[in-house]
Write a protein that holds these residues in place. Structure first.
Motif, short mmCIF file in Angstrom:
data_model
loop_
_atom_site.label_atom_id
_atom_site.label_comp_id
_atom_site.label_asym_id
_atom_site.label_seq_id
_atom_site.Cartn_x
_atom_site.Cartn_y
_atom_site.Cartn_z
N GLU A 59 0.75 -1.19 -0.25
CA GLU A 59 -0.25 -0.05 -0.13
C GLU A 59 1.21 1.43 0.27
OE1 GLU A 59 -2.57 -0.21 3.40
OE2 GLU A 59 -3.92 -2.30 2.36
N ALA A 60 2.19 1.16 0.62
CA ALA A 60 2.80 2.32 0.87
C ALA A 60 3.18 2.48 -0.59
CB ALA A 60 4.02 2.26 2.38
N TYR A 61 4.02 1.52 -1.76
CA TYR A 61 4.52 1.78 -2.36
C TYR A 61 3.77 2.34 -3.44
CZ TYR A 61 9.41 0.12 -2.25
OH TYR A 61 10.50 -0.43 -1.43
N LEU A 62 2.16 1.52 -3.69
CA LEU A 62 1.43 1.83 -4.49
C LEU A 62 1.06 3.50 -4.19
CD1 LEU A 62 -0.80 1.57 -6.63
CD2 LEU A 62 -2.34 0.46 -5.17
N THR A 63 0.59 4.01 -3.18
CA THR A 63 0.30 5.52 -2.84
C THR A 63 1.70 6.59 -2.48
OG1 THR A 63 -0.65 4.78 -0.82
CG2 THR A 63 0.54 6.91 -0.86
N GLN A 64 2.95 6.12 -2.91
CA GLN A 64 3.51 6.53 -3.73
C GLN A 64 3.95 6.44 -5.24
OE1 GLN A 64 6.15 8.75 -1.67
NE2 GLN A 64 6.64 9.64 -3.56
N TYR A 132 8.79 1.17 -7.92
CA TYR A 132 7.93 0.27 -7.83
C TYR A 132 7.12 -0.51 -9.63
CZ TYR A 132 2.79 -0.61 -7.16
OH TYR A 132 1.45 -1.23 -6.64
N ALA A 133 7.18 -2.00 -9.72
CA ALA A 133 6.28 -1.68 -10.79
C ALA A 133 4.54 -2.16 -10.79
CB ALA A 133 6.82 -3.00 -11.47
N PRO A 134 4.21 -1.04 -11.93
CA PRO A 134 2.58 -1.27 -11.33
C PRO A 134 2.06 -2.25 -12.52
CG PRO A 134 3.28 0.29 -12.82
CD PRO A 134 4.86 -0.24 -11.87
N SER A 135 0.55 -2.51 -12.00
CA SER A 135 -0.35 -3.33 -12.46
C SER A 135 -0.82 -2.58 -13.53
CB SER A 135 -1.23 -3.53 -11.57
OG SER A 135 -2.20 -3.23 -11.87
N ILE A 136 -1.20 -3.11 -14.48
CA ILE A 136 -1.72 -2.28 -15.89
C ILE A 136 -2.90 -1.54 -15.30
CG2 ILE A 136 -2.75 -2.40 -18.43
CD1 ILE A 136 0.72 -2.99 -17.83
N LYS A 137 -4.40 -2.87 -14.39
CA LYS A 137 -4.71 -1.78 -14.37
C LYS A 137 -4.61 -1.03 -13.01
CE LYS A 137 -8.58 -2.27 -10.31
NZ LYS A 137 -9.64 -3.47 -9.63
N GLU A 138 -3.39 -1.09 -12.16
CA GLU A 138 -3.37 0.57 -11.84
C GLU A 138 -2.35 1.55 -12.36
OE1 GLU A 138 -1.57 -2.04 -7.54
OE2 GLU A 138 -0.27 -0.87 -9.37
N ILE A 139 -2.11 1.16 -14.04
CA ILE A 139 -1.68 2.69 -14.70
C ILE A 139 -2.84 3.33 -14.73
CG2 ILE A 139 -0.62 2.96 -17.32
CD1 ILE A 139 1.21 0.10 -16.17
N LYS A 140 -3.76 2.12 -15.32
CA LYS A 140 -5.20 2.75 -16.71
C LYS A 140 -6.17 3.92 -15.72
CE LYS A 140 -5.32 -0.43 -19.90
NZ LYS A 140 -6.83 -1.85 -20.40
N GLN A 141 -5.82 3.19 -14.23
CA GLN A 141 -6.94 4.02 -13.20
C GLN A 141 -6.32 5.35 -13.15
OE1 GLN A 141 -6.43 1.80 -10.26
NE2 GLN A 141 -9.30 0.75 -10.17
N ILE A 142 -4.43 5.40 -12.82
CA ILE A 142 -4.15 6.60 -12.64
C ILE A 142 -4.26 7.98 -13.69
CG2 ILE A 142 -2.27 8.10 -12.58
CD1 ILE A 142 -0.80 5.50 -11.00
#
Length: 238
Positions: A59-64, A132-142
């Protein structure tokens, strides 16, 4: 152009095309929240998100990453002309469970050296990589939440850790020792400056020699060793 891509680099409405290659998985800082109020490291024994990391670490990595990628898109939207383009390439999450990634493997190697007294345990406990290596879902959401850019195209591709070596005509002549040195050299070129700042130069030769051997052993035993990558094409909305 000197400066950080996490901030403004160019005058407003002056750029038609921005291309970023293998930069955006790097964070502006190590995520906050990796140390508990009791001053205990939450990610002890790891230098990145690993199987043993608690959910709060992810969660900390994703938030950053959300903060940094949102800021990157905001800065570029100010610099790019209407209908201008962004082409981005960076590392993303594996779409299949790999069981271990090569950052985790580097952490395992460092833990071995802690056991042998070559690295101080408290130093390793306080160290985390700023990436941080994001997921495709996380990239699209941002991208969707930011609203400054329209997603035109997205695709992923995989590269083997020793892909450049394997493509050479005489690849069969490379033994495991050569492959280990090649893989270790690639990792060292990227990670050494960060590691030296925290651990000093003295352990670097030993660390990456061990890491190369461990990486080859892992690839041989599990048939893994893939880097997952994403390429994104974006257009600035009017």
């Amino acid at each position: 152009m000197p400066g950080s891509f996490h901030g403004r680099l160019f005058p407003q409405n002056t750029i038609h095309l921005v291309h970023s290659s293998y930069s955006l998985h790097w964070l502006s800082q190590v995520p906050k929240g990796l140390v508990a109020e009791s001053d205990l490291p939450l990610n002890k024994g790891n230098i990145y998100i690993a199987k043993t990391s608690p959910p709060s670490v992810h969660e900390a990595y994703l938030t950053q990453f959300q903060k940094d990628f949102t800021n990157f898109l905001s800065m570029r939207s100010q610099e790019i002309v209407d209908c201008g383009s962004l082409v981005l390439t960076f590392i993303c999450k594996n779409d299949e469970e790999d069981g271990c990634d090569f950052w985790e493997l580097l952490g395992i190697t460092m833990n071995d050296m802690v056991i042998e007294g070559l690295i101080a345990e408290d130093k390793l406990a306080k160290f985390n990589l700023p990436l941080y290596a994001p997921s495709i879902k996380e990239i699209k959401q941002i991208i969707g939440k930011g609203g400054s850019f329209k997603l035109l195209h997205l695709e992923t591709f995989k590269l083997k850790r020793d892909s450049n070596m394997a493509e050479k005509e005489e690849a069969t002549l490379f033994d495991e020792k050569s492959r280990a040195a090649y893989i270790a050299g690639n990792m060292r070129a990227v990670q050494e400056p960060i590691l030296v700042e925290h651990f000093g130069e003295e352990i670097m030769d030993e660390l990456f020699e061990r890491y190369g051997k461990k990486a080859i052993e892992y690839m041989k035993n599990y048939g893994k060793g893939i880097i997952n990558n994403v390429v994104i094409s974006l257009s600035k909305t009017n």
